[in-house]
Design a protein around this motif. Structure first.
Motif, PDB file in Angstrom:
ATOM      1  N   PHE A  33       0.831  -1.202   0.000  1.00  0.00           N
ATOM      2  CA  PHE A  33       0.000   0.000   0.000  1.00  0.00           C
ATOM      3  C   PHE A  33       0.863   1.249   0.000  1.00  0.00           C
ATOM      4  CE2 PHE A  33      -3.294  -2.855   1.911  1.00  0.00           C
ATOM      5  CZ  PHE A  33      -4.192  -2.744   0.872  1.00  0.00           C
ATOM      6  N   GLY A  34       1.991   1.185   0.690  1.00  0.00           N
ATOM      7  CA  GLY A  34       2.903   2.327   0.726  1.00  0.00           C
ATOM      8  C   GLY A  34       3.407   2.684  -0.660  1.00  0.00           C
ATOM      9  N   GLU A  35       3.747   1.678  -1.455  1.00  0.00           N
ATOM     10  CA  GLU A  35       4.207   1.926  -2.825  1.00  0.00           C
ATOM     11  C   GLU A  35       3.092   2.554  -3.656  1.00  0.00           C
ATOM     12  OE1 GLU A  35       5.430  -1.928  -4.111  1.00  0.00           O
ATOM     13  OE2 GLU A  35       7.183  -1.976  -2.786  1.00  0.00           O
ATOM     14  N   ARG A  36       1.872   2.061  -3.484  1.00  0.00           N
ATOM     15  CA  ARG A  36       0.741   2.619  -4.233  1.00  0.00           C
ATOM     16  C   ARG A  36       0.467   4.045  -3.805  1.00  0.00           C
ATOM     17  NH1 ARG A  36      -4.096  -1.381  -3.770  1.00  0.00           N
ATOM     18  NH2 ARG A  36      -5.034   0.154  -5.153  1.00  0.00           N
ATOM     19  N   LEU A  37       0.586   4.314  -2.504  1.00  0.00           N
ATOM     20  CA  LEU A  37       0.373   5.679  -2.020  1.00  0.00           C
ATOM     21  C   LEU A  37       1.443   6.625  -2.542  1.00  0.00           C
ATOM     22  CD1 LEU A  37      -0.738   5.088   1.670  1.00  0.00           C
ATOM     23  CD2 LEU A  37      -2.118   5.948  -0.213  1.00  0.00           C
ATOM     24  N   ASP A  38       2.684   6.135  -2.641  1.00  0.00           N
ATOM     25  CA  ASP A  38       3.752   6.976  -3.192  1.00  0.00           C
ATOM     26  C   ASP A  38       3.449   7.351  -4.643  1.00  0.00           C
ATOM     27  OD1 ASP A  38       5.126   6.939  -0.819  1.00  0.00           O
ATOM     28  OD2 ASP A  38       6.475   5.306  -1.419  1.00  0.00           O
ATOM     29  N   THR A  39       2.962   6.390  -5.409  1.00  0.00           N
ATOM     30  CA  THR A  39       2.602   6.658  -6.801  1.00  0.00           C
ATOM     31  C   THR A  39       1.472   7.674  -6.881  1.00  0.00           C
ATOM     32  OG1 THR A  39       3.200   4.383  -7.354  1.00  0.00           O
ATOM     33  CG2 THR A  39       1.874   5.570  -8.953  1.00  0.00           C
ATOM     34  N   LEU A  40       0.456   7.492  -6.043  1.00  0.00           N
ATOM     35  CA  LEU A  40      -0.671   8.417  -6.030  1.00  0.00           C
ATOM     36  C   LEU A  40      -0.227   9.807  -5.599  1.00  0.00           C
ATOM     37  CD1 LEU A  40      -3.721   8.843  -6.310  1.00  0.00           C
ATOM     38  CD2 LEU A  40      -3.937   8.152  -3.925  1.00  0.00           C
ATOM     39  N   GLU A  41       0.650   9.869  -4.620  1.00  0.00           N
ATOM     40  CA  GLU A  41       1.149  11.157  -4.148  1.00  0.00           C
ATOM     41  C   GLU A  41       1.915  11.894  -5.236  1.00  0.00           C
ATOM     42  OE1 GLU A  41       4.333  12.715  -0.834  1.00  0.00           O
ATOM     43  OE2 GLU A  41       3.114  10.968  -0.373  1.00  0.00           O
ATOM     44  N   SER A  42       2.694  11.171  -6.015  1.00  0.00           N
ATOM     45  CA  SER A  42       3.445  11.824  -7.095  1.00  0.00           C
ATOM     46  C   SER A  42       2.486  12.356  -8.168  1.00  0.00           C
ATOM     47  CB  SER A  42       4.465  10.872  -7.703  1.00  0.00           C
ATOM     48  OG  SER A  42       3.824   9.810  -8.375  1.00  0.00           O
ATOM     49  N   LYS A  43       1.424  11.598  -8.477  1.00  0.00           N
ATOM     50  CA  LYS A  43       0.452  12.068  -9.469  1.00  0.00           C
ATOM     51  C   LYS A  43      -0.281  13.313  -8.970  1.00  0.00           C
ATOM     52  CE  LYS A  43      -0.427   8.081 -12.246  1.00  0.00           C
ATOM     53  NZ  LYS A  43      -0.048   8.481 -13.563  1.00  0.00           N
ATOM     54  N   VAL A  44      -0.660  13.307  -7.699  1.00  0.00           N
ATOM     55  CA  VAL A  44      -1.337  14.478  -7.137  1.00  0.00           C
ATOM     56  C   VAL A  44      -0.384  15.667  -7.125  1.00  0.00           C
ATOM     57  CG1 VAL A  44      -2.320  15.437  -5.012  1.00  0.00           C
ATOM     58  CG2 VAL A  44      -2.999  13.171  -5.783  1.00  0.00           C
ATOM     59  N   GLY A  45       0.875  15.422  -6.827  1.00  0.00           N
ATOM     60  CA  GLY A  45       1.862  16.493  -6.836  1.00  0.00           C
ATOM     61  C   GLY A  45       2.008  17.122  -8.206  1.00  0.00           C
ATOM     62  N   GLU A  46       1.904  16.309  -9.252  1.00  0.00           N
ATOM     63  CA  GLU A  46       1.988  16.827 -10.620  1.00  0.00           C
ATOM     64  C   GLU A  46       0.822  17.774 -10.921  1.00  0.00           C
ATOM     65  OE1 GLU A  46       2.052  13.533 -13.281  1.00  0.00           O
ATOM     66  OE2 GLU A  46       3.935  12.732 -12.486  1.00  0.00           O
ATOM     67  N   HIS A  47      -0.343  17.485 -10.343  1.00  0.00           N
ATOM     68  CA  HIS A  47      -1.546  18.248 -10.664  1.00  0.00           C
ATOM     69  C   HIS A  47      -1.929  19.236  -9.563  1.00  0.00           C
ATOM     70  CE1 HIS A  47      -2.140  15.726 -14.140  1.00  0.00           C
ATOM     71  NE2 HIS A  47      -2.050  14.660 -13.388  1.00  0.00           N
ATOM     72  N   GLU A  48      -1.048  19.451  -8.611  1.00  0.00           N
ATOM     73  CA  GLU A  48      -1.366  20.334  -7.483  1.00  0.00           C
ATOM     74  C   GLU A  48      -1.688  21.750  -7.947  1.00  0.00           C
ATOM     75  OE1 GLU A  48       0.516  21.666  -3.196  1.00  0.00           O
ATOM     76  OE2 GLU A  48       1.717  20.516  -4.597  1.00  0.00           O
TER      77      GLU A  48
END
Length: 85
Positions: A33-48
């Motif tokens: 789950f941590g790896e998936r959250l890291d991926t999601l966090e990077s995508k959200v960071g791109e669209h912040e």
């Protein structure tokens, strides 16, 4: 130390070992789950910046609607109520 004390210590140690094994299994699942959250966090960071733009844009639209439409209607309504008295 009696023989029962040794048995109790052994049971306690086995209990601790079983708990550690369960914790390790849960940790492995959590790491996925941590790896998936890291991926999601990077995508959200791109669209912040898009989210910020959307937030401020919608806020500005709401303010202009209030100032241009709702406030005059509210003032007229309050004036009518004031003239009734």
């Amino acid at each position: 130390m009696t023989e029962n004390d040794g048995i109790n210590v052994t049971k306690t140690l086995m209990d601790i070992q079983q708990r550690l094994v369960r914790i390790e299994e849960q940790t492995k699942g959590t790491q996925k789950f941590g790896e998936r959250l890291d991926t999601l966090e990077s995508k959200v960071g791109e669209h912040e910046s898009h989210f910020k733009f959307l937030y401020w844009g919608l806020s500005a639209v709401c303010v202009f609607l209030f100032i241009g439409v709702i406030a005059p209607l509210l003032v007229d309504w309050l004036a009518k109520i004031g003239s009734l008295n």
